[in-house]
Motif scaffolding. Structure first.
Motif, PDB file in Angstrom:
ATOM      1  N   GLU A 154      33.880  71.654 -38.596  1.00  0.00           N
ATOM      2  CA  GLU A 154      34.448  71.420 -39.924  1.00  0.00           C
ATOM      3  C   GLU A 154      34.090  72.546 -40.883  1.00  0.00           C
ATOM      4  OE1 GLU A 154      33.387  67.490 -41.171  1.00  0.00           O
ATOM      5  OE2 GLU A 154      34.740  66.538 -39.728  1.00  0.00           O
ATOM      6  N   ILE A 155      32.880  73.114 -40.738  1.00  0.00           N
ATOM      7  CA  ILE A 155      32.516  74.251 -41.597  1.00  0.00           C
ATOM      8  C   ILE A 155      33.379  75.462 -41.264  1.00  0.00           C
ATOM      9  CG2 ILE A 155      30.678  75.902 -42.123  1.00  0.00           C
ATOM     10  CD1 ILE A 155      28.676  73.576 -41.683  1.00  0.00           C
ATOM     11  N   ARG A 156      33.545  75.726 -39.968  1.00  0.00           N
ATOM     12  CA  ARG A 156      34.367  76.870 -39.559  1.00  0.00           C
ATOM     13  C   ARG A 156      35.823  76.689 -39.995  1.00  0.00           C
ATOM     14  NH1 ARG A 156      31.727  81.508 -38.855  1.00  0.00           N
ATOM     15  NH2 ARG A 156      30.109  81.403 -37.228  1.00  0.00           N
ATOM     16  N   TRP A 169      27.536  71.482 -44.998  1.00  0.00           N
ATOM     17  CA  TRP A 169      28.592  70.602 -44.470  1.00  0.00           C
ATOM     18  C   TRP A 169      29.113  69.661 -45.561  1.00  0.00           C
ATOM     19  CZ3 TRP A 169      27.923  65.187 -42.858  1.00  0.00           C
ATOM     20  CH2 TRP A 169      29.053  64.676 -42.218  1.00  0.00           C
ATOM     21  N   LEU A 170      28.205  69.162 -46.410  1.00  0.00           N
ATOM     22  CA  LEU A 170      28.641  68.279 -47.496  1.00  0.00           C
ATOM     23  C   LEU A 170      29.549  69.030 -48.471  1.00  0.00           C
ATOM     24  CD1 LEU A 170      25.351  66.293 -48.219  1.00  0.00           C
ATOM     25  CD2 LEU A 170      27.413  65.490 -47.056  1.00  0.00           C
ATOM     26  N   ARG A 171      29.218  70.294 -48.750  1.00  0.00           N
ATOM     27  CA  ARG A 171      30.112  71.101 -49.574  1.00  0.00           C
ATOM     28  C   ARG A 171      31.457  71.284 -48.886  1.00  0.00           C
ATOM     29  NH1 ARG A 171      27.850  76.267 -49.599  1.00  0.00           N
ATOM     30  NH2 ARG A 171      29.733  76.853 -50.779  1.00  0.00           N
ATOM     31  N   THR A 172      31.411  71.433 -47.556  1.00  0.00           N
ATOM     32  CA  THR A 172      32.645  71.606 -46.794  1.00  0.00           C
ATOM     33  C   THR A 172      33.550  70.392 -46.920  1.00  0.00           C
ATOM     34  OG1 THR A 172      31.490  72.998 -45.184  1.00  0.00           O
ATOM     35  CG2 THR A 172      33.584  72.025 -44.495  1.00  0.00           C
ATOM     36  N   LEU A 195      26.273  67.693 -34.471  1.00  0.00           N
ATOM     37  CA  LEU A 195      26.139  69.099 -34.840  1.00  0.00           C
ATOM     38  C   LEU A 195      27.439  69.850 -34.565  1.00  0.00           C
ATOM     39  CD1 LEU A 195      24.450  71.506 -35.766  1.00  0.00           C
ATOM     40  CD2 LEU A 195      23.618  71.746 -33.408  1.00  0.00           C
ATOM     41  N   HIS A 196      28.066  69.546 -33.445  1.00  0.00           N
ATOM     42  CA  HIS A 196      29.346  70.183 -33.118  1.00  0.00           C
ATOM     43  C   HIS A 196      30.401  69.865 -34.172  1.00  0.00           C
ATOM     44  CE1 HIS A 196      33.328  70.381 -31.073  1.00  0.00           C
ATOM     45  NE2 HIS A 196      32.834  71.504 -30.608  1.00  0.00           N
TER      46      HIS A 196
END
Length: 213
Positions: free
Chosen positions: A163-165, A130-133, A157-158
């Protein structure tokens, strides 16, 4: 029953009451058996207790009905023979039904605590990805960081998953993920929507430096 059992009106009243009770308890037995078949693990415990309790309850109602009819028709030997089973059936029905109803909220609380732990675990495991995202594609977490921090574990978590997707399908940014990361993301999504039937196991945080083909 010793005073009123021989009276037809009392016998009819008792038979009607216990017939209704037998019908209600039999319905509960069917529902408990269905819940047992469709549940797994500790979720089966309430149904496993309610099923024998309901069975004993139906047997108790039938025993009372037979005793009523036997007493009203003068078959006292049959009444005394069945009466020996009345006390054990009463105790077994009470114990199993009370235990089944008492265990249900305890199991529910345990499941909620376990789900919260698994949610926090998935959140921590997705955090490197997520941090990379957020570096590749800043999202709502950067626009409103206070709101993101105030979310409950499932809400957080959602937010990570969304955000990753979004970064994965955004053609404006280059965002590569490994097979391990995608598998972890899918497990987190399944957990979030309640499709994970087994107890979630803790995964190691994927090494984002190593890429799989």
């Amino acid at each position: 029953m010793g005073d009123l059992g021989a009276q037809p009106a009392a016998a009819v009243y008792s038979v009607i009451n216990f017939s209704h009770g037998a019908l209600v308890i039999a319905t509960m037995l069917v529902l408990a058996a269905r819940q047992f078949r469709h549940s797994t693990g500790v979720q089966r415990l309430p149904a496993a207790l309610l099923s024998p309790g309901s069975t004993f309850g139906v047997a108790l109602c039938l025993a009372v009905i037979v005793m009523d009819i036997a007493h009203a028709t003068g078959h006292h030997d049959l009444t005394h023979a069945i009466q020996a089973a009345y006390d054990p059936l009463s105790v077994l029905t009470f114990v199993f039904l009370c235990a089944g109803f008492a265990v249900q909220p305890a199991v529910r609380r345990a499941q909620n605590r376990a789900r919260r732990r698994h949610t926090i675990s998935f959140t921590a495991q997705l955090e490197p990805l997520w941090l990379r995202t957020t570096h590749a594609r800043p999202g709502l977490s950067q626009a409103d960081p206070l709101a993101a921090k105030s979310e409950d574990p499932e809400g957080h978590l959602h937010r990570e998953i969304v955000e990753i997707r979004d970064a994965m399908i955004d053609p404006r940014v280059t965002f590569d993920t490994s097979r391990t990361e995608r598998a972890l993301l899918e497990r987190a999504e399944s957990h979030l929507v309640g499709n994970d039937t087994a107890v979630a196991t803790t995964l190691t945080v994927p090494n984002v430096e190593e890429r799989e083909s």
